[in-house]
Design a protein around this motif. Structure first.
Motif, PDB file in Angstrom:
ATOM      1  N   LYS A   1       0.861  -1.190   0.000  1.00 29.52           N
ATOM      2  CA  LYS A   1       0.000   0.000   0.000  1.00 29.52           C
ATOM      3  C   LYS A   1       0.890   1.231   0.000  1.00 29.52           C
ATOM      4  O   LYS A   1       1.880   1.294   0.724  1.00 29.52           O
ATOM      5  N   LEU A   2       0.501   2.194  -0.821  1.00 31.28           N
ATOM      6  CA  LEU A   2       1.224   3.460  -0.897  1.00 31.28           C
ATOM      7  C   LEU A   2       0.594   4.385   0.144  1.00 31.28           C
ATOM      8  O   LEU A   2      -0.540   4.814  -0.021  1.00 31.28           O
ATOM      9  N   VAL A   3       1.332   4.657   1.238  1.00 28.81           N
ATOM     10  CA  VAL A   3       0.729   5.466   2.299  1.00 28.81           C
ATOM     11  C   VAL A   3       1.142   6.937   2.215  1.00 28.81           C
ATOM     12  O   VAL A   3       0.513   7.797   2.806  1.00 28.81           O
ATOM     13  N   PHE A   4       2.203   7.208   1.473  1.00 26.30           N
ATOM     14  CA  PHE A   4       2.627   8.603   1.260  1.00 26.30           C
ATOM     15  C   PHE A   4       3.400   8.697  -0.036  1.00 26.30           C
ATOM     16  O   PHE A   4       4.195   7.820  -0.358  1.00 26.30           O
ATOM     17  N   LYS A   5       3.149   9.759  -0.789  1.00 24.15           N
ATOM     18  CA  LYS A   5       4.015  10.072  -1.926  1.00 24.15           C
ATOM     19  C   LYS A   5       4.308  11.554  -1.909  1.00 24.15           C
ATOM     20  O   LYS A   5       3.434  12.370  -1.591  1.00 24.15           O
ATOM     21  N   SER A   6       5.564  11.909  -2.180  1.00 25.04           N
ATOM     22  CA  SER A   6       5.963  13.309  -2.127  1.00 25.04           C
ATOM     23  C   SER A   6       5.285  14.100  -3.237  1.00 25.04           C
ATOM     24  O   SER A   6       5.012  13.553  -4.314  1.00 25.04           O
ATOM     25  N   ARG A   7       5.026  15.353  -2.947  1.00 23.02           N
ATOM     26  CA  ARG A   7       4.460  16.213  -3.983  1.00 23.02           C
ATOM     27  C   ARG A   7       5.519  16.466  -5.052  1.00 23.02           C
ATOM     28  O   ARG A   7       5.223  16.622  -6.217  1.00 23.02           O
ATOM     29  N   GLU A   8       6.777  16.471  -4.611  1.00 28.32           N
ATOM     30  CA  GLU A   8       7.881  16.691  -5.547  1.00 28.32           C
ATOM     31  C   GLU A   8       8.045  15.482  -6.464  1.00 28.32           C
ATOM     32  O   GLU A   8       8.086  14.339  -6.000  1.00 28.32           O
ATOM     33  N   GLN A   9       8.127  15.767  -7.750  1.00 29.28           N
ATOM     34  CA  GLN A   9       8.243  14.693  -8.732  1.00 29.28           C
ATOM     35  C   GLN A   9       9.454  14.937  -9.623  1.00 29.28           C
ATOM     36  O   GLN A   9       9.979  16.044  -9.674  1.00 29.28           O
ATOM     37  N   GLU A  10       9.873  13.871 -10.308  1.00 24.59           N
ATOM     38  CA  GLU A  10      11.015  14.003 -11.195  1.00 24.59           C
ATOM     39  C   GLU A  10      10.816  13.111 -12.418  1.00 24.59           C
ATOM     40  O   GLU A  10      10.353  11.982 -12.283  1.00 24.59           O
ATOM     41  N   PRO A  11      11.187  13.610 -13.611  1.00 24.94           N
ATOM     42  CA  PRO A  11      11.145  12.733 -14.777  1.00 24.94           C
ATOM     43  C   PRO A  11      12.344  11.798 -14.774  1.00 24.94           C
ATOM     44  O   PRO A  11      13.386  12.129 -14.219  1.00 24.94           O
ATOM     45  N   GLY A  12      12.181  10.635 -15.358  1.00 25.29           N
ATOM     46  CA  GLY A  12      13.289   9.692 -15.467  1.00 25.29           C
ATOM     47  C   GLY A  12      12.973   8.667 -16.529  1.00 25.29           C
ATOM     48  O   GLY A  12      11.809   8.461 -16.877  1.00 25.29           O
ATOM     49  N   GLU A  13      14.040   8.020 -17.053  1.00 23.51           N
ATOM     50  CA  GLU A  13      13.824   7.041 -18.112  1.00 23.51           C
ATOM     51  C   GLU A  13      13.483   5.682 -17.510  1.00 23.51           C
ATOM     52  O   GLU A  13      14.114   5.249 -16.553  1.00 23.51           O
ATOM     53  N   GLU A  14      12.476   5.044 -18.082  1.00 25.44           N
ATOM     54  CA  GLU A  14      12.071   3.710 -17.621  1.00 25.44           C
ATOM     55  C   GLU A  14      11.942   2.743 -18.780  1.00 25.44           C
ATOM     56  O   GLU A  14      11.668   3.136 -19.910  1.00 25.44           O
ATOM     57  N   GLY A  15      12.116   1.482 -18.449  1.00 24.20           N
ATOM     58  CA  GLY A  15      11.777   0.395 -19.358  1.00 24.20           C
ATOM     59  C   GLY A  15      10.842  -0.530 -18.612  1.00 24.20           C
ATOM     60  O   GLY A  15      10.526  -0.293 -17.443  1.00 24.20           O
ATOM     61  N   CYS A  16      10.389  -1.587 -19.285  1.00 29.64           N
ATOM     62  CA  CYS A  16       9.482  -2.541 -18.653  1.00 29.64           C
ATOM     63  C   CYS A  16       9.657  -3.876 -19.352  1.00 29.64           C
ATOM     64  O   CYS A  16       9.721  -3.922 -20.584  1.00 29.64           O
ATOM     65  N   LEU A  17       9.752  -4.957 -18.574  1.00 30.35           N
ATOM     66  CA  LEU A  17      10.012  -6.271 -19.164  1.00 30.35           C
ATOM     67  C   LEU A  17       8.869  -6.746 -20.056  1.00 30.35           C
ATOM     68  O   LEU A  17       9.061  -7.624 -20.884  1.00 30.35           O
ATOM     69  N   SER A  18       7.701  -6.138 -19.935  1.00 21.66           N
ATOM     70  CA  SER A  18       6.583  -6.484 -20.816  1.00 21.66           C
ATOM     71  C   SER A  18       6.612  -5.686 -22.123  1.00 21.66           C
ATOM     72  O   SER A  18       5.752  -5.871 -22.993  1.00 21.66           O
ATOM     73  N   PHE A  19       7.625  -4.787 -22.218  1.00 19.94           N
ATOM     74  CA  PHE A  19       7.857  -3.987 -23.438  1.00 19.94           C
ATOM     75  C   PHE A  19       9.367  -3.988 -23.711  1.00 19.94           C
ATOM     76  O   PHE A  19      10.034  -2.956 -23.539  1.00 19.94           O
ATOM     77  N   PRO A  20       9.927  -5.124 -24.119  1.00 14.74           N
ATOM     78  CA  PRO A  20      11.395  -5.278 -24.101  1.00 14.74           C
ATOM     79  C   PRO A  20      12.206  -4.188 -24.817  1.00 14.74           C
ATOM     80  O   PRO A  20      13.309  -3.886 -24.382  1.00 14.74           O
ATOM     81  N   ASP A  21      11.691  -3.614 -25.902  1.00 17.04           N
ATOM     82  CA  ASP A  21      12.520  -2.675 -26.667  1.00 17.04           C
ATOM     83  C   ASP A  21      12.127  -1.216 -26.504  1.00 17.04           C
ATOM     84  O   ASP A  21      12.609  -0.359 -27.233  1.00 17.04           O
ATOM     85  N   ILE A  22      11.248  -0.946 -25.567  1.00 16.69           N
ATOM     86  CA  ILE A  22      10.743   0.423 -25.444  1.00 16.69           C
ATOM     87  C   ILE A  22      11.244   1.073 -24.158  1.00 16.69           C
ATOM     88  O   ILE A  22      11.249   0.453 -23.092  1.00 16.69           O
ATOM     89  N   ARG A  23      11.690   2.318 -24.291  1.00 20.69           N
ATOM     90  CA  ARG A  23      12.047   3.096 -23.113  1.00 20.69           C
ATOM     91  C   ARG A  23      11.373   4.450 -23.241  1.00 20.69           C
ATOM     92  O   ARG A  23      11.062   4.888 -24.343  1.00 20.69           O
ATOM     93  N   GLY A  24      11.148   5.085 -22.100  1.00 21.75           N
ATOM     94  CA  GLY A  24      10.492   6.379 -22.187  1.00 21.75           C
ATOM     95  C   GLY A  24      10.545   7.142 -20.880  1.00 21.75           C
ATOM     96  O   GLY A  24      10.848   6.568 -19.830  1.00 21.75           O
ATOM     97  N   GLN A  25      10.288   8.432 -20.970  1.00 21.34           N
ATOM     98  CA  GLN A  25      10.314   9.312 -19.801  1.00 21.34           C
ATOM     99  C   GLN A  25       8.995   9.225 -19.039  1.00 21.34           C
ATOM    100  O   GLN A  25       7.916   9.357 -19.628  1.00 21.34           O
ATOM    101  N   VAL A  26       9.134   9.018 -17.726  1.00 19.88           N
ATOM    102  CA  VAL A  26       7.964   8.973 -16.850  1.00 19.88           C
ATOM    103  C   VAL A  26       8.258   9.856 -15.641  1.00 19.88           C
ATOM    104  O   VAL A  26       9.333   9.755 -15.042  1.00 19.88           O
ATOM    105  N   THR A  27       7.313  10.726 -15.308  1.00 19.32           N
ATOM    106  CA  THR A  27       7.475  11.590 -14.146  1.00 19.32           C
ATOM    107  C   THR A  27       6.796  10.938 -12.936  1.00 19.32           C
ATOM    108  O   THR A  27       5.644  10.529 -13.024  1.00 19.32           O
ATOM    109  N   ARG A  28       7.557  10.837 -11.838  1.00 16.90           N
ATOM    110  CA  ARG A  28       7.021  10.168 -10.642  1.00 16.90           C
ATOM    111  C   ARG A  28       7.471  10.909  -9.381  1.00 16.90           C
ATOM    112  O   ARG A  28       8.497  11.586  -9.388  1.00 16.90           O
ATOM    113  N   PRO A  29       6.725  10.699  -8.278  1.00 15.81           N
ATOM    114  CA  PRO A  29       7.149  11.253  -6.988  1.00 15.81           C
ATOM    115  C   PRO A  29       8.552  10.738  -6.630  1.00 15.81           C
ATOM    116  O   PRO A  29       8.894   9.600  -6.962  1.00 15.81           O
ATOM    117  N   ILE A  30       9.349  11.570  -5.952  1.00 11.67           N
ATOM    118  CA  ILE A  30      10.715  11.158  -5.629  1.00 11.67           C
ATOM    119  C   ILE A  30      10.818  10.415  -4.292  1.00 11.67           C
ATOM    120  O   ILE A  30      11.825   9.779  -4.021  1.00 11.67           O
TER     121      ILE A  30
END
Ligand code: CO
Length: 174
Positions: A77-106
Motif C-alpha cells: 500500500k502506498l501510504v505517502f508520496k511526495s508532492r515533488e516529482q522528477e522525470p526519469g527514463e524507464e523500461g518494462c520487461l513487458s515492453f522489451p525494446d521500449i524506453r520512455g520518460q515517466v514523471t514520478r514522486p521522488i
C-alpha cells in the motif's frame, strides 16, 4: 516462467490480495526473481508472469548475487508520496525494446507484508521509489506507457503497434 508481453490482457486484469503465505507463494517469488534477472530487469510484478496477485519483487542492483537487495512485497500500500516529482527514463520487461520518460514522486512510504505475512514499512527515494511505483502500478493494471511523456509515447507508437500486431498473430496461431 515466461514474462507476458503487451498487450496481453492479463497485464490489465484485476489482481487479488495475497492470502496464502505458503510454499507456493515463496516459489512464485523465487521464479519471478529468476525471470527478472534472466531478462535484465530490476523489478517484476506478478501479473507480468500471469499470476494475478498483489505481489511484486525488485532488486535495484539487478544483480542475482546481491541477495540483500532483494525485496518481496505482498499486498503493498502506498501510504505517502511526495508532492515533488522528477522525470526519469524507464523500461518494462513487458515492453522489451521500449524506453520512455515517466514523471514520478521522488519519495514514497509503503506498507506491505513479507512472504510470511509479517507487516513491513519502507521509505523509498529516487531510483528505489521509481522502481516501486512502476511495479505498484502493474498491480493496479497501469502500464508505464499510460504515464509516459507525450514525446516518448509518440516515439514508441510504431513499436507499440507492432507489439499489438504480433500479439494478434500469436493468438490467431493458437
Ligand atoms: Co513493468
Amino acid at each position: 516462467m515466461d514474462i507476458l508481453l503487451y498487450p496481453d490482457p492479463r497485464l490489465r486484469a484485476k489482481n487479488a490480495p495475497v492470502t496464502s503465505f505458503d510454499a507456493t507463494l515463496e516459489q512464485i517469488a523465487r521464479d519471478m526473481f529468476e525471470a527478472m534477472y534472466r531478462t535484465g530487469g530490476v523489478g517484476l510484478a506478478a501479473p507480468q508472469v500471469g499470476v494475478n496477485l498483489r505481489l511484486l519483487v525488485y532488486n535495484a542492483s539487478g544483480k542475482a548475487a546481491e541477495k540483500e537487495q532483494e525485496h518481496v512485497l505482498c499486498n503493498p500500500k502506498l501510504v505517502f508520496k511526495s508532492r515533488e516529482q522528477e522525470p526519469g527514463e524507464e523500461g518494462c520487461l513487458s515492453f522489451p525494446d521500449i524506453r520512455g520518460q515517466v514523471t514520478r514522486p521522488i519519495k514514497v512510504k509503503v506498507t506491505a507484508q513479507d512472504l510470511h505475512g509479517e507487516p513491513m514499512e519502507l521509505e523509498l527515494e529516487d531510483w528505489d521509489a521509481r522502481i516501486f511505483l512502476h511495479e505498484f502500478d502493474h498491480l493496479e493494471g497501469i502500464l508505464f506507457i499510460d504515464r509516459m511523456s507525450p514525446v516518448s509515447k509518440s516515439q514508441a507508437k510504431g513499436q507499440l503497434q507492432d507489439m499489438v500486431e504480433h500479439y494478434r498473430e500469436t493468438q490467431d496461431a493458437s
